[in-house]
Scaffold this active site. Structure first.
Site, PDB file in Angstrom:
ATOM      1  N   HIS A  68       0.800  -1.223   0.000  1.00 41.32           N
ATOM      2  CA  HIS A  68       0.000   0.000   0.000  1.00 41.32           C
ATOM      3  C   HIS A  68       0.838   1.281   0.000  1.00 41.32           C
ATOM      4  O   HIS A  68       0.276   2.372  -0.078  1.00 41.32           O
ATOM      5  CB  HIS A  68      -0.932   0.015   1.216  1.00 41.32           C
ATOM      6  CG  HIS A  68      -0.191   0.236   2.497  1.00 41.32           C
ATOM      7  ND1 HIS A  68       0.552  -0.764   3.092  1.00 41.32           N
ATOM      8  CD2 HIS A  68      -0.053   1.339   3.257  1.00 41.32           C
ATOM      9  CE1 HIS A  68       1.119  -0.268   4.188  1.00 41.32           C
ATOM     10  NE2 HIS A  68       0.771   0.997   4.312  1.00 41.32           N
ATOM     11  N   HIS A  83       1.562   6.966   0.040  1.00 40.59           N
ATOM     12  CA  HIS A  83       0.834   6.032   0.898  1.00 40.59           C
ATOM     13  C   HIS A  83      -0.613   5.956   0.431  1.00 40.59           C
ATOM     14  O   HIS A  83      -1.386   6.891   0.625  1.00 40.59           O
ATOM     15  CB  HIS A  83       0.908   6.541   2.338  1.00 40.59           C
ATOM     16  CG  HIS A  83       0.453   5.566   3.354  1.00 40.59           C
ATOM     17  ND1 HIS A  83      -0.878   5.314   3.605  1.00 40.59           N
ATOM     18  CD2 HIS A  83       1.160   4.783   4.196  1.00 40.59           C
ATOM     19  CE1 HIS A  83      -0.967   4.417   4.570  1.00 40.59           C
ATOM     20  NE2 HIS A  83       0.254   4.076   4.943  1.00 40.59           N
TER      21      HIS A  83
END
Length: 163
Positions: A68, A83
């Site tokens: 992620h 992120h």
């Protein structure tokens, strides 16, 4: 002979949107780690697409085990963290597909990862994507797109200048 007295030229690094969506201030990210700029300054994008691209040329330095987040060093030496989403670490990589490897050199616009937008949102997770300049004490950051819809690989979102 007098070259050491010449004024040093500040190079500006422009970062393009790594994903399409609405660009917002970090203060709008509902996670204190990002909104307080604890990790660094930058912007966030509420994505409308599912592919994340390199915002400039550089080298991939980190890929979260859960796929992620991507760490990145630009060719000018700026360190970035991108992120995807909040609490997406809980998915343990499900819904994410990484297109690059650690230590891989990438060009601006090269795909870094993709994700299943519907799958992640079905878990009631926020996909807001912070783009953070790490270790930025000697950097001036000009946020160019806050409040705007941005297009991946087209809209310049940040200009960085070394102080």
């Amino acid at each position: 002979m007098f070259s050491k007295f010449k004024k040093k030229k500040n190079n500006v690094l422009s970062l393009s949107a790594p994903i399409s969506g609405r660009c917002v201030s970090l203060s709008e990210v509902p996670d204190e780690v990002f909104s307080s700029k604890m990790m660094g300054d930058g912007v966030a994008i509420q994505p409308v697409s599912n592919k994340l691209f390199a915002p400039t040329a550089g080298k991939v330095t980190f890929i979260a085990e859960t796929k992620h987040a991507v760490g990145f060093v630009t060719t000018d030496g700026y360190e970035l963290l991108i992120h995807v989403g909040l609490d997406t670490v809980a998915l343990e990589g499900d819904g994410f597909s990484v297109s690059v490897e650690v230590n891989q050199e990438v060009q601006a616009g090269e795909e870094l990862l993709s994700f299943n937008h519907t799958f992640i949102e079905s878990d009631h997770l926020n996909l807001i994507t912070p783009i953070i300049l790490l270790e930025n004490k000697n950097i001036s950051i000009e946020q160019l797109a806050v409040g705007m819809e941005v297009v991946a690989n087209q809209t310049i979102i940040i200009n960085c200048t070394q102080n």
